[in-house]
Design a protein around this motif. Structure first.
Motif, PDB file in Angstrom:
ATOM      1  N   UNK A  90      67.927   3.999  61.094  1.00  0.00           N
ATOM      2  CA  UNK A  90      68.726   5.049  60.463  1.00  0.00           C
ATOM      3  C   UNK A  90      70.232   4.774  60.502  1.00  0.00           C
ATOM      4  N   UNK A  91      70.635   3.650  61.051  1.00  0.00           N
ATOM      5  CA  UNK A  91      72.059   3.337  61.165  1.00  0.00           C
ATOM      6  C   UNK A  91      72.289   1.871  60.837  1.00  0.00           C
ATOM      7  N   UNK A  92      73.482   1.572  60.349  1.00  0.00           N
ATOM      8  CA  UNK A  92      73.912   0.188  60.171  1.00  0.00           C
ATOM      9  C   UNK A  92      75.425   0.155  60.295  1.00  0.00           C
ATOM     10  N   UNK A  93      75.944  -1.044  60.509  1.00  0.00           N
ATOM     11  CA  UNK A  93      77.388  -1.191  60.644  1.00  0.00           C
ATOM     12  C   UNK A  93      78.030  -1.266  59.267  1.00  0.00           C
ATOM     13  N   UNK A  94      79.191  -0.658  59.110  1.00  0.00           N
ATOM     14  CA  UNK A  94      79.978  -0.707  57.883  1.00  0.00           C
ATOM     15  C   UNK A  94      80.602  -2.089  57.799  1.00  0.00           C
ATOM     16  N   UNK A  95      80.418  -2.775  56.663  1.00  0.00           N
ATOM     17  CA  UNK A  95      80.884  -4.154  56.517  1.00  0.00           C
ATOM     18  C   UNK A  95      82.271  -4.257  55.904  1.00  0.00           C
ATOM     19  N   UNK A  96      82.916  -3.151  55.627  1.00  0.00           N
ATOM     20  CA  UNK A  96      84.276  -3.198  55.097  1.00  0.00           C
ATOM     21  C   UNK A  96      84.372  -2.773  53.657  1.00  0.00           C
ATOM     22  N   UNK A  97      85.481  -3.095  53.019  1.00  0.00           N
ATOM     23  CA  UNK A  97      85.791  -2.602  51.672  1.00  0.00           C
ATOM     24  C   UNK A  97      84.752  -3.032  50.647  1.00  0.00           C
ATOM     25  N   UNK A  98      84.225  -4.223  50.731  1.00  0.00           N
ATOM     26  CA  UNK A  98      83.253  -4.712  49.752  1.00  0.00           C
ATOM     27  C   UNK A  98      81.858  -4.140  49.917  1.00  0.00           C
ATOM     28  N   UNK A  99      81.624  -3.402  50.958  1.00  0.00           N
ATOM     29  CA  UNK A  99      80.304  -2.841  51.224  1.00  0.00           C
ATOM     30  C   UNK A  99      80.100  -1.595  50.358  1.00  0.00           C
ATOM     31  N   UNK A 100      78.977  -1.518  49.681  1.00  0.00           N
ATOM     32  CA  UNK A 100      78.665  -0.354  48.837  1.00  0.00           C
ATOM     33  C   UNK A 100      77.588   0.486  49.515  1.00  0.00           C
ATOM     34  N   UNK A 101      77.727   1.792  49.366  1.00  0.00           N
ATOM     35  CA  UNK A 101      76.758   2.705  49.955  1.00  0.00           C
ATOM     36  C   UNK A 101      75.661   3.028  48.944  1.00  0.00           C
ATOM     37  N   UNK A 102      74.436   3.099  49.418  1.00  0.00           N
ATOM     38  CA  UNK A 102      73.306   3.497  48.591  1.00  0.00           C
ATOM     39  C   UNK A 102      73.281   5.020  48.501  1.00  0.00           C
ATOM     40  N   UNK A 120      71.288   6.996  49.638  1.00  0.00           N
ATOM     41  CA  UNK A 120      70.750   7.577  50.874  1.00  0.00           C
ATOM     42  C   UNK A 120      71.633   7.267  52.075  1.00  0.00           C
ATOM     43  N   UNK A 121      72.898   6.902  51.857  1.00  0.00           N
ATOM     44  CA  UNK A 121      73.778   6.519  52.954  1.00  0.00           C
ATOM     45  C   UNK A 121      75.123   7.249  52.878  1.00  0.00           C
ATOM     46  N   UNK A 122      75.677   7.590  54.039  1.00  0.00           N
ATOM     47  CA  UNK A 122      77.036   8.111  54.157  1.00  0.00           C
ATOM     48  C   UNK A 122      77.671   7.471  55.393  1.00  0.00           C
ATOM     49  N   UNK A 123      79.003   7.452  55.410  1.00  0.00           N
ATOM     50  CA  UNK A 123      79.726   6.892  56.552  1.00  0.00           C
ATOM     51  C   UNK A 123      80.142   8.027  57.469  1.00  0.00           C
ATOM     52  N   UNK A 124      79.948   7.824  58.760  1.00  0.00           N
ATOM     53  CA  UNK A 124      80.441   8.781  59.735  1.00  0.00           C
ATOM     54  C   UNK A 124      81.960   8.624  59.812  1.00  0.00           C
ATOM     55  N   UNK A 125      82.737   9.690  59.566  1.00  0.00           N
ATOM     56  CA  UNK A 125      84.197   9.564  59.595  1.00  0.00           C
ATOM     57  C   UNK A 125      84.747   9.381  61.017  1.00  0.00           C
ATOM     58  N   UNK A 126      83.943   9.623  62.019  1.00  0.00           N
ATOM     59  CA  UNK A 126      84.396   9.513  63.409  1.00  0.00           C
ATOM     60  C   UNK A 126      84.284   8.077  63.902  1.00  0.00           C
ATOM     61  N   UNK A 127      83.101   7.473  63.769  1.00  0.00           N
ATOM     62  CA  UNK A 127      82.892   6.139  64.342  1.00  0.00           C
ATOM     63  C   UNK A 127      82.683   5.054  63.293  1.00  0.00           C
ATOM     64  N   UNK A 128      82.722   5.382  62.000  1.00  0.00           N
ATOM     65  CA  UNK A 128      82.602   4.415  60.903  1.00  0.00           C
ATOM     66  C   UNK A 128      81.279   3.663  60.903  1.00  0.00           C
ATOM     67  N   UNK A 129      80.215   4.337  61.291  1.00  0.00           N
ATOM     68  CA  UNK A 129      78.870   3.787  61.219  1.00  0.00           C
ATOM     69  C   UNK A 129      78.205   4.394  59.987  1.00  0.00           C
ATOM     70  N   UNK A 130      77.398   3.607  59.282  1.00  0.00           N
ATOM     71  CA  UNK A 130      76.705   4.109  58.111  1.00  0.00           C
ATOM     72  C   UNK A 130      75.406   4.776  58.562  1.00  0.00           C
ATOM     73  N   UNK A 131      75.239   6.030  58.161  1.00  0.00           N
ATOM     74  CA  UNK A 131      74.044   6.808  58.480  1.00  0.00           C
ATOM     75  C   UNK A 131      73.110   6.720  57.282  1.00  0.00           C
ATOM     76  N   UNK A 132      71.861   6.363  57.532  1.00  0.00           N
ATOM     77  CA  UNK A 132      70.885   6.170  56.460  1.00  0.00           C
ATOM     78  C   UNK A 132      69.802   7.238  56.558  1.00  0.00           C
ATOM     79  N   UNK A 133      69.256   7.613  55.419  1.00  0.00           N
ATOM     80  CA  UNK A 133      68.208   8.617  55.373  1.00  0.00           C
ATOM     81  C   UNK A 133      67.014   8.064  54.610  1.00  0.00           C
ATOM     82  N   UNK A 134      65.849   8.626  54.856  1.00  0.00           N
ATOM     83  CA  UNK A 134      64.663   8.189  54.122  1.00  0.00           C
ATOM     84  C   UNK A 134      64.592   8.805  52.732  1.00  0.00           C
ATOM     85  N   UNK A 135      65.500   9.745  52.449  1.00  0.00           N
ATOM     86  CA  UNK A 135      65.526  10.364  51.125  1.00  0.00           C
ATOM     87  C   UNK A 135      66.952  10.393  50.600  1.00  0.00           C
ATOM     88  N   UNK A 136      67.075  10.563  49.321  1.00  0.00           N
ATOM     89  CA  UNK A 136      68.379  10.622  48.660  1.00  0.00           C
ATOM     90  C   UNK A 136      69.198  11.767  49.257  1.00  0.00           C
TER      91      UNK A 136
END
Length: 100
Positions: free
Chosen positions: A38-50, A52-68
């Motif tokens: 359910x989590x992955x590291x943000x790879x920087x400016x070139x990284x695109x979010x799907x 089903x993904x949002x970035x945590x504004x606190x720790x900059x980790x990408x949160x993933x969900x099983x649904x849109x």
């Protein structure tokens, strides 16, 4: 007023149905193994979010969900223990705001 989808009389249309995703382990080892997909590291400016993904504004980790994800959804960031609410920005992208 929100209704529980189970209590609705009309069937859910194709536009309302959320796309489902199968999550694979991304090697994110900062949470217990059970939750790593359910989590992955943000790879920087070139990284695109799907959708089903949002970035945590606190720790900059990408949160993933099983649904849109859609505006109003609530997500949890286990690495920093923040509860977040998904909102749509003026640019049309999804963003997470800290609830507490």
């Amino acid at each position: 007023m929100m209704l529980d989808p189970i209590e609705r009389e009309e069937p859910i249309t194709a536009e309302e149905a959320r796309q489902r995703y199968i999550l694979e382990d991304t090697g994110f080892d900062e949470v217990p193994k059970k939750y790593r997909r359910f989590y992955r590291k943000w790879k920087g400016i070139g990284d695109a979010l799907a959708p089903n993904e949002v970035i945590c504004p606190v720790c900059k980790v990408v949160i993933r969900s099983t649904r849109e994800l859609r505006p109003g959804d609530r997500v949890y960031c286990m690495p920093c223990m923040s509860r977040l609410t998904v909102v749509r920005t003026e640019a049309g992208t999804l963003e997470a705001h800290v609830a507490y």
